[in-house]
Each structure stands twice: as C-alpha cells, then as structure tokens.
Design an enzyme around this catalytic site. Sequence first.
Site, PDB file in Angstrom:
ATOM      1  N   GLU B 283       0.826  -1.195   0.000  1.00 37.45           N
ATOM      2  CA  GLU B 283       0.000   0.000   0.000  1.00 37.45           C
ATOM      3  C   GLU B 283       0.870   1.258   0.000  1.00 37.45           C
ATOM      4  O   GLU B 283       0.562   2.242  -0.660  1.00 37.45           O
ATOM      5  CB  GLU B 283      -0.929  -0.025   1.223  1.00 37.45           C
ATOM      6  CG  GLU B 283      -2.172   0.815   1.032  1.00 37.45           C
ATOM      7  CD  GLU B 283      -3.323   0.321   1.906  1.00 37.45           C
ATOM      8  OE1 GLU B 283      -4.120  -0.493   1.419  1.00 37.45           O
ATOM      9  OE2 GLU B 283      -3.414   0.738   3.069  1.00 37.45           O
ATOM     10  N   GLU B 286       2.228   1.708  -3.472  1.00 34.02           N
ATOM     11  CA  GLU B 286       1.175   2.186  -4.362  1.00 34.02           C
ATOM     12  C   GLU B 286       0.889   3.666  -4.099  1.00 34.02           C
ATOM     13  O   GLU B 286       0.722   4.458  -5.032  1.00 34.02           O
ATOM     14  CB  GLU B 286      -0.099   1.349  -4.122  1.00 34.02           C
ATOM     15  CG  GLU B 286      -1.200   1.621  -5.124  1.00 34.02           C
ATOM     16  CD  GLU B 286      -2.472   0.825  -4.813  1.00 34.02           C
ATOM     17  OE1 GLU B 286      -2.520   0.154  -3.766  1.00 34.02           O
ATOM     18  OE2 GLU B 286      -3.409   0.896  -5.623  1.00 34.02           O
ATOM     19  N   CYS B 303      -8.591  -2.479   3.098  1.00 29.99           N
ATOM     20  CA  CYS B 303      -8.570  -3.665   3.977  1.00 29.99           C
ATOM     21  C   CYS B 303      -9.954  -4.096   4.424  1.00 29.99           C
ATOM     22  O   CYS B 303     -10.155  -5.246   4.788  1.00 29.99           O
ATOM     23  CB  CYS B 303      -7.768  -3.396   5.242  1.00 29.99           C
ATOM     24  SG  CYS B 303      -6.196  -2.650   4.928  1.00 29.99           S
ATOM     25  N   LYS B 358     -16.081 -10.196   6.678  1.00 33.83           N
ATOM     26  CA  LYS B 358     -14.989 -11.024   6.152  1.00 33.83           C
ATOM     27  C   LYS B 358     -15.514 -12.363   5.630  1.00 33.83           C
ATOM     28  O   LYS B 358     -14.898 -12.986   4.778  1.00 33.83           O
ATOM     29  CB  LYS B 358     -13.949 -11.289   7.245  1.00 33.83           C
ATOM     30  CG  LYS B 358     -12.995 -10.131   7.480  1.00 33.83           C
ATOM     31  CD  LYS B 358     -11.832 -10.114   6.507  1.00 33.83           C
ATOM     32  CE  LYS B 358     -10.877  -8.976   6.826  1.00 33.83           C
ATOM     33  NZ  LYS B 358     -10.496  -8.166   5.673  1.00 33.83           N
ATOM     34  N   GLU B 366     -13.013 -13.112  -6.518  1.00 31.01           N
ATOM     35  CA  GLU B 366     -11.666 -12.568  -6.733  1.00 31.01           C
ATOM     36  C   GLU B 366     -10.601 -13.333  -5.963  1.00 31.01           C
ATOM     37  O   GLU B 366      -9.432 -13.290  -6.325  1.00 31.01           O
ATOM     38  CB  GLU B 366     -11.611 -11.097  -6.292  1.00 31.01           C
ATOM     39  CG  GLU B 366     -12.397 -10.137  -7.154  1.00 31.01           C
ATOM     40  CD  GLU B 366     -13.835  -9.971  -6.672  1.00 31.01           C
ATOM     41  OE1 GLU B 366     -14.312 -10.854  -5.933  1.00 31.01           O
ATOM     42  OE2 GLU B 366     -14.473  -8.975  -7.042  1.00 31.01           O
TER      43      GLU B 366
END
Lengths: 159, 568
Positions: B283, B286, B303, B358, B366
Amino acid sequence: MVDMERVESIVEEYGGESRQVIAILQAIQEEYHYLPREIFTYLSKRLGISEAQIYSVATFYENFSLEPKGKYVIKVCDGTACHVRKSIPILQRLREQLGLSEQKITTDDLLFTVETVSCLGACGLAPVIMVNDVVHPAMTPDGAVELLEELRAGEVAPL
Amino acid sequence: MIPVEKKEIMYIDNIPVEIHGERNLLELIRKVGIILPTFCYHSELSIYGACRMCVVEDEKGRLEAACSTPPRAGMSIRTNTERLRHYRKVILELLLAHHCRDCTTCASNEKCKLQDLARTFHIAGVRFPNTAAKPKVDDSSLCIVMDHNKCILCGDCVRTCNEVQNVGAIDFAHRGSKMTISTAFNVPLAESPCVGCGQCVAACPTGALMVRNDVSKVSRAIANPDVTVSVQVAPAVRVGLGRSVGLKTGEEAMGKIVAALRRLGFDEVYDTSTGADLTVMEEADEFVQRLESGENLPMFTSCCPGWIQFAEKKYPEILPYISTCRSPMQMLAGVVKEQKKKTGKRHVHVGVMPCTAKKFEAARKEFRDEFGNPMTDYVLTTEELIRMIDEAGMVFSELEPEAVDSPLHEKSGAGVIFGVTGGVTEAVLRRISEDKTSSSLQRIAFSGVRGFEGLREATIMYKGREIRIAVVSGLANVSRLLEEWKAGFCKYDFVEVMACPGGCVLGGGQPFIHNEEKELRGKGLYKADKVCSIRRSEDNPLMQELYNGILKDKRHELLHVHYGEKAE
C-alpha cells in the site's frame, strides 16, 4: 412502463425534498393507480433516503398499493351501517364471481379490484359499494353481479 | 465580582441532582447510579421511545418515558414505584407473548436483554398464548442471519443501519400487529444494500439478528485427518475476548489464543499482522506511486470488506480510487496456500476475524485459486472462537501463551495496530517516512491519526510535500466524506476507511461492550505495538524473504485485486 420524466416532474413539484415523500408517493399513485417498483430505486437516489425507508412509508399507509390495480376499483363499504345491512354477502359474491380473495384482490386481466373500506360516509344508503368514483346505493349480491355484467359490457361496447 | 452560577436542581427518587445539560432524564438517572431498563435507547442513536421500559412517574402521577423527556429544574420524578414495576412487567409479558421462547437453543442465550430483564423483573409465566405467525428465517446473507420470531421491534438495528452506517438496508414495514423489520420489498438480505458489517447484530438486544455460525464446518475440517487446517488470527481478536473468557476488557491475549487454537486441533497458527505487514509494503508503494504520478488521488484503503461492499453498492465511481491491495487476511492466506501447494495434501485455511463482512470477502470470486478454491476457506468471528473454546471446556485464562508457527512467525507492531481506526494510516506513514528514528514514530503517533472520533485529519511532510490524510470510521461518516468528494471539495491525499465506528476492534464479530469501555481495545493494540521489537513493516525480516522467494513472480497475483472488474 414507468415514465421517469413524469416521476421527476412530480418530485420537482415537491422541491425534491425527502420530507415530502408521502405527497410524492400519492402523486405517483394518482398517475399509475399503484406504486411501481422502479420508482423506489429512483426516489431513493433522488431524495437521498433508503429504499427500505420508502417501502416502510408505502406499507404503513393502507392507501398505497404496491400491486397494479384493476381498471375498475370496487370498494365494498364494511362500515357499521353497511355491515349490519349485509355488506359481507355482497363482498363474498363479488369475490366468487371474479375468483378473488382477501389476499388476491385484482383479476389477472387487470379489469377489477375488489377491496373493503371502513366507511364511505353514505350510511343512509347502506349497503353501499363504490366503483371508481361512482357510488352505488342499496346494493344486493345480485345487484353487484349485474353491475359487473354492465361494466364488462361497457368494456366491449366501443367495438 | 465573580458571577455566581445558578444551579439547576431536580429530584430523582427524592435525591437532589444537578442538571448539567443532559439531553434526557435517562442520562441523569443513570448518573445517579440507577439502572433503568431499556431496549430501544442507545446513546449514539436517535431517540425512539418505543419500548416504554424507562417510564418514570412525576409527583402528579403522570408517566413519561425518561429517554425522551428533557430534565427541567424543579422537576421531581420517581423511578421505582409499584405502578411502574407493574407496567414494566406487563410490557415484558406482552413482548414475551409475541416472542419465540426457545431460549435454550438460541445462540443469544444468556446474552439476551429480553431474557435478562424477564429474569430481573421476575416474570414467572406468560398469560397470553403466542399467536404470532412464524416467519421464515432469512439466512441468505453469508454474514448475518435474521430471525423475525425473536424480534421485539425496538428498531435499534434500523437506526444503526441508517444513522451510524448510512446503509439503509432495513426499516420497519407494515404496521400494527403486522409490523416487521424488512428490506425494501422484503428481498433476502443478501440481495439488499446490506454490506455485512454486523453493527445491527451488535445493537440487537435479542437473537433476532445473529452472525452466521460456521463453527461446525471448521470443526469438520479439523476432524478430517486428510486435511491440514491452518488458521490466522486478526489483530483486533487478541484484544476482543475480554470478559467472555475471564480477562480484562482490551487485554491482549494473542499467546493464549494461539495455545487455544492448537488445543482445538488447528495444525498451524499464524498472525494476520504478518499479512498486514505485506499490506503496508504494497500500500505504501502504491501510495508513493500515485503521489508521484498525481493519479487517482486520494487513495482509499482497501482492507475493510464492509467498506468495499459499501463502495460497490453505493459509490461505484470511487472504486478506481481504492487501493488495489488485498486485505491482510487474503494476502496472508495467499502466501500460506502457496507454500502448502507443494505438499499435495488437502489444505483448509481459516481466518479468525473481528468481522462479519470477512465471511463475504472469503467467498468472493476474486479470492480463488486457479482451481476455484477460496484462499480463505472459512472465517470465524471472535464470538465463534469463544464458542469453540467454551465447547472444548478450556479454562482460557489459565492457558500458557504460545508463539505462532514458523516460517511465517515474524510481525511488526505496525501490523498489529491495523485493528484500530488510524492504525493502517500510522503503519503506512511509518513505512514512507524517511526519518527512521524513534522520535519519528512519536511524531507520527501524535500527528492526529490516533483517536476515536469518526473523522480525523492529519498532515505529514513527505519529500518536501504536505500529505493530507483523513482517517474515517463508521460508514455514515464515510458517506459525508464521499459526498464532499463528489461535490469536488475533497482535500485529502490518503483516506483510511473502516466501516465499523472505532475500527475492527469494535467489529460486528466481537463480543459486545459498553460505550465507556470502547477505547480500551484500541489502547490494548497500541500497547501490544509498543512491546514489539520490530515497529516498522519493512524491518520485518520475513518481508525480504517472501519478496525474494514465494512472491517473486506472484506479487501481483497474490497481493492485489481489482474490485471494479468483478462484473465480468
């Protein structure tokens, strides 16, 4: 099909305010005789309130319908006066004739809807039924069937 | 002359009490140390006044709901008269008359407020038969199960969903005896705007809203000798167990959790903080790239699965601005599964998470390998872990702490604080800051990233440039920020988003705690960070090992995801 431009013009009439949601729903129902499902998504985005909340309002008030209604909405009065003068047999006969019930209130051809109301304010004429905006006084089960025939006949008359 | 402040006094059960701007009688009554029973009152929600349990009586015998009556000087009320007790009992009896009473088999048994108050008020029997229709349980959602038979229509879930989360998946529908909590057109929860955050479950006083229970699936996998079962534990879980297992609220217990998981039969135990270290590396990279190119700023963190679903369902235009990093759980799961590939044995990976959403993330298309198997096979919430510990008859507080398994045993403090609002930002700042001294760690900690408010701002210098940061938790706060962004007023470069107010430590899968204790879990994580010898993710020796090894050609495949493309 729902004309979203028409819906938008209704929303605009009420200033696009979420607190006007009841008035907006009423105006839409006036137009389509029920509340089409598509308008919930549209109104939710447009008014900034959830679809669930609009659904909450629409299901709270007896007056709103989520199902398409028939061309002829027959309201059988079951107020005290009409009830004691035997409105229920009229209701039963109408449902029998049209294959309707308490749950299924509209015929498949979307011609008739049969519902009850608590009082039409015409107790002196009891028992009363109302077809769209026309009051039919001192009704009987046989009279109701005749009325249905007339309405059906009227449907084919223009040919 | 010193102005004399005029004191406003009222009387509660004849005790004189000063009024200090309390919004309602209930607040004042609680300050005096009287616990009035309530179902529908939550200080963070709007006042609804539906349950009438908190009625009080004034000197003229008038009854008022304490939650919706402001205190006035000179007022005198009673909270515990024979008449009030009688009313409260009747209310409870009527609620019970309409309620499923299978308490012994209810997942909410002993955690149910209705049960609790029925006991407190000595309800010995219900005089009315239960005539309620038996509506079907809605178990369409992977995260939340909705059972109308246990609903008391307090509306806590509705207000949480609308006011705290601005999701608006549910509301009241119909009226009178036909009233229920419903999605629009009563569609299954899975097809509604629900993002699975589970905050409604935390608010529900009964068992009408529950977290989906996946314990038996995991137990079956453990019992199968042909399957290796590995598990990872999220940062927030270690401070979430608290009183449910005989610890203090917010007490860090990772070592004991590891021991408990081994005893439960898990073959390998890992720490999601290690995955979080990978997330920080990716992260931060990026973010620096985006800063340099100036493209797709602000960068939103990725997240939180509740946030991702919220963005997909409500603000799809924001998706390109969300970091492409997978969540720490999925990064670590990918690495663990990749390592195990060679063994040829069937391998099931479980995540123990503070989070209900979650469960949905784990099932997403994905996050499947080339054979269509999920990277994380099952997700258990903290509550489910507690259930497993209880079922096994373990005395948790007496377990000897154990360490996680190698070779994925290293983590940094930066990975640990991922579980609290502001933690992801702090971890990324530690990574990109050029000053690697301990005073820099202090500066970052006090830059404004820590705290408990729903939206916090911080500025930090990076290569002579001012970086503007927002840390936001609670989806209603996120909505406000996104509306500003849509209107072109967003002034940030980096936005950390967590769906649950306060972050994962207060996730929907954690045991419920009261308002005044809420900060303790966050503090527990900051304490755990402090005792880590490694504070920055890049100092975790495992990172270089992984990047030079397993991740060498698989960095993109295992660590990144593009949510916008899910339509295909």
